[in-house]
Design a protein around this motif. Structure first.
Motif, PDB file in Angstrom:
ATOM      1  N   PHE A 244       0.863  -1.169   0.000  1.00 10.93           N
ATOM      2  CA  PHE A 244       0.000   0.000   0.000  1.00 10.93           C
ATOM      3  C   PHE A 244       0.905   1.227   0.000  1.00 10.93           C
ATOM      4  CE2 PHE A 244      -3.932  -1.994   2.308  1.00 10.93           C
ATOM      5  CZ  PHE A 244      -4.373  -2.500   1.094  1.00 10.93           C
ATOM      6  N   ILE A 245       0.746   2.095  -1.012  1.00 11.67           N
ATOM      7  CA  ILE A 245       1.592   3.278  -1.123  1.00 11.67           C
ATOM      8  C   ILE A 245       0.962   4.483  -0.439  1.00 11.67           C
ATOM      9  CG2 ILE A 245       2.770   4.845  -2.705  1.00 11.67           C
ATOM     10  CD1 ILE A 245       3.950   2.074  -2.725  1.00 11.67           C
ATOM     11  N   ALA A 246      -0.327   4.725  -0.726  1.00  8.88           N
ATOM     12  CA  ALA A 246      -1.026   5.868  -0.116  1.00  8.88           C
ATOM     13  C   ALA A 246      -2.524   5.676  -0.255  1.00  8.88           C
ATOM     14  CB  ALA A 246      -0.598   7.179  -0.758  1.00  8.88           C
ATOM     15  N   ILE A 247      -3.276   6.197   0.719  1.00  9.41           N
ATOM     16  CA  ILE A 247      -4.728   6.062   0.738  1.00  9.41           C
ATOM     17  C   ILE A 247      -5.384   7.422   0.439  1.00  9.41           C
ATOM     18  CG2 ILE A 247      -4.890   6.444   3.244  1.00  9.41           C
ATOM     19  CD1 ILE A 247      -7.176   4.346   3.262  1.00  9.41           C
ATOM     20  N   ALA A 248      -6.518   7.370  -0.257  1.00  6.29           N
ATOM     21  CA  ALA A 248      -7.169   8.607  -0.715  1.00  6.29           C
ATOM     22  C   ALA A 248      -8.257   9.077   0.249  1.00  6.29           C
ATOM     23  CB  ALA A 248      -7.748   8.406  -2.108  1.00  6.29           C
ATOM     24  N   THR A 249      -7.901   9.219   1.521  1.00  4.37           N
ATOM     25  CA  THR A 249      -8.834   9.677   2.549  1.00  4.37           C
ATOM     26  C   THR A 249      -8.343  10.996   3.137  1.00  4.37           C
ATOM     27  OG1 THR A 249      -7.643   8.247   4.101  1.00  4.37           O
ATOM     28  CG2 THR A 249      -9.706   7.401   3.197  1.00  4.37           C
ATOM     29  N   GLU A 250      -9.227  11.635   3.901  1.00  5.66           N
ATOM     30  CA  GLU A 250      -8.840  12.877   4.579  1.00  5.66           C
ATOM     31  C   GLU A 250      -7.850  12.597   5.709  1.00  5.66           C
ATOM     32  OE1 GLU A 250      -9.500  15.925   3.868  1.00  5.66           O
ATOM     33  OE2 GLU A 250     -11.170  15.824   2.449  1.00  5.66           O
ATOM     34  N   LYS A 251      -8.072  11.480   6.417  1.00 10.74           N
ATOM     35  CA  LYS A 251      -7.208  11.095   7.534  1.00 10.74           C
ATOM     36  C   LYS A 251      -6.766   9.645   7.360  1.00 10.74           C
ATOM     37  CE  LYS A 251      -9.563  14.151  10.836  1.00 10.74           C
ATOM     38  NZ  LYS A 251     -10.311  14.215  12.112  1.00 10.74           N
TER      39      LYS A 251
ATOM     40  N   THR B 124      -1.844   9.364   3.812  1.00 12.71           N
ATOM     41  CA  THR B 124      -2.858   9.835   2.861  1.00 12.71           C
ATOM     42  C   THR B 124      -2.157  10.569   1.726  1.00 12.71           C
ATOM     43  OG1 THR B 124      -3.197  11.998   3.878  1.00 12.71           O
ATOM     44  CG2 THR B 124      -4.488  10.152   4.765  1.00 12.71           C
ATOM     45  N   LEU B 125      -2.801  10.585   0.572  1.00 11.84           N
ATOM     46  CA  LEU B 125      -2.266  11.349  -0.552  1.00 11.84           C
ATOM     47  C   LEU B 125      -2.190  12.832  -0.199  1.00 11.84           C
ATOM     48  CD1 LEU B 125      -4.181   9.533  -3.408  1.00 11.84           C
ATOM     49  CD2 LEU B 125      -1.679   9.659  -3.222  1.00 11.84           C
TER      50      LEU B 125
ATOM     51  N   ASN C 157      -3.429  16.352  -3.675  1.00 13.53           N
ATOM     52  CA  ASN C 157      -4.777  16.652  -3.174  1.00 13.53           C
ATOM     53  C   ASN C 157      -5.849  15.797  -3.871  1.00 13.53           C
ATOM     54  OD1 ASN C 157      -6.777  17.880  -1.683  1.00 13.53           O
ATOM     55  ND2 ASN C 157      -6.940  19.642  -3.050  1.00 13.53           N
ATOM     56  N   VAL C 158      -5.871  14.516  -3.518  1.00  9.80           N
ATOM     57  CA  VAL C 158      -6.848  13.580  -4.085  1.00  9.80           C
ATOM     58  C   VAL C 158      -7.520  12.821  -2.940  1.00  9.80           C
ATOM     59  CG1 VAL C 158      -7.212  11.534  -5.515  1.00  9.80           C
ATOM     60  CG2 VAL C 158      -5.608  13.303  -6.263  1.00  9.80           C
TER      61      VAL C 158
END
Length: 314
Positions: free
Chosen positions: A212-219, A229-230, A236-237
Motif C-alpha cells: 500500500f503506497i497511499a490512501i485517498a482519505t482525509e485522515k 494519505t495522498l 490533493n486527491v
C-alpha cells in the motif's frame, strides 16, 4: 351502492396488501457486474444474507462481468421491471457512461438505496522499487508513460490513478482488466506495477504480496495507520467507491418500498457493520429519495472529472 363501493375498496386494499406480502414469491436475482472475488462482489456477498432475511425471500447473486461492468448493467436495464432483478451498482455506472465506454447510466434505473463507501488505495507490486509515494512520483517523472497501471478503463479504477496523474504532474501507462479480481492476479504475478485497491487487500499487504503506497482519505485509516494519505503527501486527491442498489424502470411502487425498507434494516444489522469494518468500508445508507439526489450529484461530479481528465465522450 355505498356498501358495494366499500366492498370494492376493501377488495382493492386487500389485493394490494396481499401482493406486497407475497413478494417475493420466487428467487430475486442480484446482478453484480464484476467477477466473483473482487471487492464489489465481497461487499454485496456480505450484504446479501441480511437483505434476504429482511426481504423474506431468496436472493441469488449473479456475477455478470465484462465491458468494464457494463455487460451486467445492460442485462439489469433490459430485465423486466417486476422486482425480481436488482442491480448492484457502483460509481462506474457514471464514469463509463461519460467516457463513452457504455450507453447505460444511472438514470436508466430506479434507485433503492446507497449501501457502502470504500476509500481507494494506490497499491503496488512488491517487485517495484518504491518505498513510498515520493519515490513513485520521482520515478514516474523520470520515466513518463512507462509505469504500468492495471485499471478497468472508464471506471473508478481508471479515474483514481488519473486524478493522481493530474495532481502530481505525472503520466502512467494503462493496462485494461475487468474488475479488481483479475487486476489483483496481474499485480500479484508482477505483470503490472500499480493498481487501485482497498483494505480488502490488507492481508496480502501484511503477507508481503502487495504494497500500500497511499490512501485517498482525509485522515489515515485506523486499520493501517502507517499508510499515509495522498493529501498529507501534497497530492490533493480524496476518492472513494460508493455502492448501492437499483431496479429496472417500471418496477411496482409497493415492491420498491419493500426493497427500500429491507435495505434499511439490512444496513443497520451489526453483523454487516462488522463485515464492512473488516474491509475498511463505511456503511453509508441512504433511502431512495436521498439516494436519487445523491446519484444526480455524483453523475455531475463524474462528468466533470471526465472532462477535466480529457476523457469526456458524452
Amino acid at each position: 351502492m355505498n356498501r358495494l363501493r366499500a366492498a370494492l375498496a376493501a377488495s382493492v386494499l386487500f389485493s394490494a396488501s396481499w401482493a406486497l406480502a407475497a413478494y417475493p414469491e420466487r428467487p430475486v436475482k442480484l446482478i453484480v457486474p464484476w467477477a466473483a472475488g473482487g471487492d464489489t462482489d465481497s461487499i454485496y456477498r456480505a450484504f446479501q444474507p441480511h437483505l434476504q432475511k429482511h426481504l423474506g425471500g431468496t436472493i441469488v447473486i449473479a456475477n455478470v462481468g465484462g465491458a468494464s461492468g457494463t455487460k451486467g448493467a445492460k442485462e439489469a436495464k433490459d430485465s423486466p421491471g417486476d422486482g425480481y432483478t436488482i442491480f448492484a451498482v457502483h460509481d462506474s455506472i457514471h464514469s463509463t457512461f461519460h467516457t463513452g465506454v457504455a450507453d447505460v447510466n444511472s438514470t436508466d434505473f430506479q434507485p433503492i438505496c446507497l449501501v457502502a463507501s470504500t476509500p481507494s488505495i494506490i497499491t503496488a507490486s512488491p517487485k517495484t522499487p518504491w518505498a513510498d509515494m515520493k519515490a513513485l512520483v520521482a520515478d514516474a517523472k523520470a520515466r513518463p508513460g512507462q509505469i504500468a497501471v492495471g485499471a478497468t478503463l472508464g471506471s473508478t479504477s481508471h479515474f483514481f490513478p488519473a486524478l493522481i496523474e493530474k495532481a502530481a504532474g505525472i503520466k502512467f501507462k494503462y493496462v485494461s482488466y475487468e474488475g479488481l479480481a483479475p487486476r489483483m492476479n496481474a499485480i500479484l504475478g508482477g505483470h503490472i506495477d500499480l493498481t487501485d485497491s482497498n483494505m480488502t487487500q490488507k492481508g496480502k499487504v501484511e503477507a508481503g504480496q502487495l504494497k500500500f503506497i497511499a490512501i485517498a482519505t482525509e485522515k489515515r485509516s485506523p486499520e493501517m495507520p502507517n499508510v499515509p494519505t495522498l493529501k498529507e503527501l501534497g497530492i490533493n486527491v480524496v476518492y472513494d467507491v460508493n455502492r448501492g442498489l437499483m431496479v429496472p424502470k417500471g418496477s411496482p411502487a409497493d415492491v420498491i418500498a419493500k426493497l427500500e425498507s429491507s435495505c434499511a434494516a439490512a444496513a443497520k444489522d451489526p453483523a454487516f457493520a462488522q463485515a464492512m469494518k473488516l474491509q475498511a468500508t463505511d456503511v453509508r445508507y441512504l433511502g431512495r429519495k436521498e439516494y436519487a439526489t445523491w446519484l444526480k450529484g455524483n453523475d455531475e461530479l463524474n462528468k466533470s472529472l471526465a472532462k477535466d481528465l480529457g476523457l469526456l465522450k458524452r
